[in-house]
Design an enzyme around this catalytic site. Structure first.
Site, PDB file in Angstrom:
ATOM      1  CG  ASP A   1      -1.737   1.150   1.475  1.00  0.00           C
ATOM      2  OD1 ASP A   1      -2.789   1.183   0.837  1.00  0.00           O
ATOM      3  OD2 ASP A   1      -1.378   2.066   2.256  1.00  0.00           O
TER       4      ASP A   1
ATOM      5  CD  GLU B   1      -2.649   2.199  -3.401  1.00  0.00           C
ATOM      6  OE1 GLU B   1      -3.793   2.662  -3.488  1.00  0.00           O
ATOM      7  OE2 GLU B   1      -1.875   2.478  -2.453  1.00  0.00           O
TER       8      GLU B   1
HETATM    9  C1  GLC Z   1      -4.090   3.295  -0.121  1.00  0.00           C
HETATM   10  C2  GLC Z   1      -5.370   2.557   0.205  1.00  0.00           C
HETATM   11  C3  GLC Z   1      -6.354   3.532   0.764  1.00  0.00           C
HETATM   12  C4  GLC Z   1      -5.775   4.112   2.045  1.00  0.00           C
HETATM   13  C5  GLC Z   1      -4.397   4.718   1.811  1.00  0.00           C
HETATM   14  C6  GLC Z   1      -3.681   4.943   3.102  1.00  0.00           C
HETATM   15  O1  GLC Z   1      -4.262   4.241  -1.114  1.00  0.00           O
HETATM   16  O2  GLC Z   1      -5.845   1.894  -0.937  1.00  0.00           O
HETATM   17  O3  GLC Z   1      -7.593   2.948   1.006  1.00  0.00           O
HETATM   18  O4  GLC Z   1      -6.626   5.106   2.551  1.00  0.00           O
HETATM   19  O5  GLC Z   1      -3.570   3.866   1.046  1.00  0.00           O
HETATM   20  O6  GLC Z   1      -3.290   3.714   3.668  1.00  0.00           O
END
Ligand code: GLC
Ligand code: MG
Ligand code: CA
Length: 610
Positions: free
Chosen positions: A244, A319
């Protein structure tokens, strides 16, 4: 990583890998001569459909209105029926749930509303029995301020002093008794990214909510702890991680800036105040080049883990919403491997309502053009942070877009409910729980920011609470359209989004789709075509009118398509049926109509898949 291109010349038997890489479907293969080998099998993750489960909203087993692990385990067969090869679970770890679990307070235990460690072990066991891999969501950028790490760091417990990004405040020239934050950095959820800790007498950094404190990745102890966390879950049977928030992993080093955190440059647009995201340009807070080495270290770690422990490849998927060149560096650089793939968010960030076929082609080719040779592509239509496909774009495009991700080379990623064409639910201000909506918005503006509409419970059936829960009250309201849009109904109807989805995901396991050449082009402003080809096997061609009105194209315009062709599957918007024959000549397509055509093999002018 590099795979040689396979061209079949002989009488061979092709093996198509099915979900999980355990079973092998043998497909008789007609060829023109003896001796050619079958295409080399690809790793399970290279062609799989990865199905994202949002644990709070998938299935509630104990009637508390919140989804849980036993609920997920009881519904894993749905993933198999949907043709998935792996499940990615959004965070299931202990959390005060400020950011729906992305604020982890204990990285080594299961959140109590979701179950116990045994429930997790049971889930993994069942998934593996079914041939499904399980990926966990690893949230390294930050920890909940309720975590022991944070408490110890705030208390300056030995070994934890530098676990987080701490800094002294600045003197306020206008008010002696006031202390200002160390820099002008703005949080992703609005407001200063710095929060004062009375206890420690310093500010801590939070690139997301106030309760999500950023780890200090310059500390070797933090880096080491991250490896321990990964090892713990790999030992529990996880097959890898979705990682993440990577662009935010590191911030500028004060040592390079005269001992202080440098201000981000101002964007200069008058509509943003200093507390609003967009006020600054994130030069010192996002996409720092140093963070990539950490990702490459993690790749080395999972590769070593696999070597030492055996079993299939453990993957890391990253991500990050950033530009194409920073995204591509997640794959690896300078001889080091990185993510198995970074998520491709092009369909989310680059397509707007009313997009044209050339827009879509451009979006697809952008990824394939920049991707390093030998790397594996992936196609994401949605996730828990974005409006659903039917709502963001158009309901009529659901099948065509699912067909597109099925036909393109590489992995595809499906957010729960997209296989049914679920739409955003309606969530009032009073019912809103998303921290982003609550921090950035107010009663008038929250809908601009809220991620709750895409997070409402899954529609298993048309009954009360959509079969999600026995409780009439659920953590987010069940969308009222569950009576029309639900799995039970779509399984019964002769034609449905789910049936189209199943046909497509089964198709993409064939060698032509896993190994074949590809052509992606626009035939007109409205119609896109994707051809997949692996001689001597049949070719598969998607013809998709993305517009809101009909379009007439000519079959001659489709390179490498041998006619007549047979319709393999159609979108619901089509009047054609599977088995219909398409002959040479004009081809009229309804608004949103998508056809996948099967034809015998012809010389291909497509791009080779490495
Ligand atoms: C990523 C997750 C999101 C979250 C953020 C902080 O973008 O997909 O849902 O709020 O990270 O962890
Ligand atoms: Mg529950
Ligand atoms: Ca950070």
């Amino acid at each position: 990583m590099m795979k040689s291109v396979y061209i079949a010349f002989g009488v061979v038997v092709g093996a198509a890998m099915v979900a999980g890489g355990v079973a092998w479907a043998i497909i008789a293969w007609r060829g023109s001569g003896p001796g050619a080998p079958p295409p080399p099998p690809r790793g399970w993750w290279e062609t799989a459909d990865l199905y994202q489960i949002y644990p709070r909203s998938f299935k509630d087993s104990d009637g508390d209105g919140v989804g849980d692990l036993p609920g997920i385990t009881s519904k894993l067969e749905h993933l198999v029926e949907a043709g998935a090869g792996a499940a990615w679970l959004s965070p299931v770890f202990q959390s005060p749930m400020v950011d729906a679990g992305y604020d982890v307070s204990d990285f080594y235990s299961i959140h109590e509303e979701y179950g116990k460690m045994e429930d997790f072990e049971q889930l993994v066991r069942r998934a593996h029995e079914l041939g499904l891999k399980v990926l966990l969501d690893f949230v390294p950028n930050h920890a909940s301020t309720e975590s022991q790490y944070f408490k110890d760091s705030e208390d300056r417990v030995e070994g934890f002093e530098d676990f987080f990004v701490w800094a002294d405040g600045l003197h306020d020239p206008e008010n002696e008794s006031n202390i200002l934050p160390p820099s002008n950095w703005v949080s992703q959820f609005g407001g200063s990214a710095w929060q004062w800790s009375e206890k420690r007498g310093q500010f801590y950094l939070h690139q997301f909510s106030v309760q999500q404190a950023d780890f200090n990745f310059r500390s070797p102890a933090v880096r080491d702890e991250m490896l321990q966390i990964m090892r713990f879950w790999l030992d529990k049977g996880a097959d890898g991680f979705r990682i993440d928030g990577l662009p935010y992993l590191m911030e500028a080093n004060p040592a390079d800036h005269g001992g202080r955190y440098p201000d981000d440059p101002l964007c200069g647009r008058k509509e943003f105040g200093p507390n609003q995201l967009g006020y600054t340009v994130p030069l010192y807070t996002k996409d720092l080049i140093e963070l990539y080495d950490i990702v490459y270290d993690w790749r080395e770690f999972v590769d070593n883990y696999q070597r030492e422990n055996g079993g299939d490849t453990r993957v890391i998927l990253t991500e990050g919403y950033t530009n194409i060149s920073m995204t591509m560096q997640y794959y690896g650089y300078g001889g080091r491997l990185g993510a198995h793939f970074p998520f491709n968010f092009g369909f989310i960030t680059d397509l707007t309502r009313g997009f044209s076929a050339p827009d879509l082609v451009y979006c697809v080719l952008k990824w394939l053009t920049y991707m390093p040779r030998g790397a594996v592509a992936n196609w994401v239509l949605g996730n828990h942070d974005n409006s659903r496909v039917a709502s963001r774009l158009r309901p009529a495009l659901v099948d065509g877009l699912n067909a597109l991700t099925a036909l393109l080379p590489g992995a595809s990623v499906t957010y729960q409910g997209e296989e049914l064409g679920m739409r955003d639910g309606r969530v009032s201000w009073r019912q809103t729980v998303d921290v982003e909506a609550c921090s950035r918005g107010n009663e008038q503006t929250y809908q601009l920011y809220s991620r709750d509409p895409a997070r409402t419970p899954f529609h298993w059936d048309g009954g009360p609470s959509a079969g999600f829960s026995s409780n009439a009250s659920t953590w987010l309201p069940v969308a009222s359209d569950h009576r029309e849009i639900n799995l039970e109904r779509q399984k019964k109807e002769p034609r449905s989004h789910f049936k189209v989805f199943q046909a497509l995901k089964a198709l993409r396991k064939r060698p032509t789709l896993t190994h074949g050449d590809y052509i992606v082009e626009a035939l007109s402003d409205k119609t896109l075509v994707v051809v997949r080809h692996l001689a001597p096997l049949d070719s598969f061609t998607l013809v998709f009118n993305v517009a809101g009105s009909s379009d007439t194209v000519h079959t001659d315009w489709i390179r490498s398509l041998k006619l007549p062709a047979t319709v393999y599957v159609t979108s619901l918007s089509s009047k054609r049926n599977a088995g219909d024959v398409i002959s040479p000549g004009p081809l009229e397509l309804q608004a949103g109509e998508a056809l996948v055509l099967q034809a015998s093999s012809l010389v291909s002018y497509g791009h080779k898949l490495s």
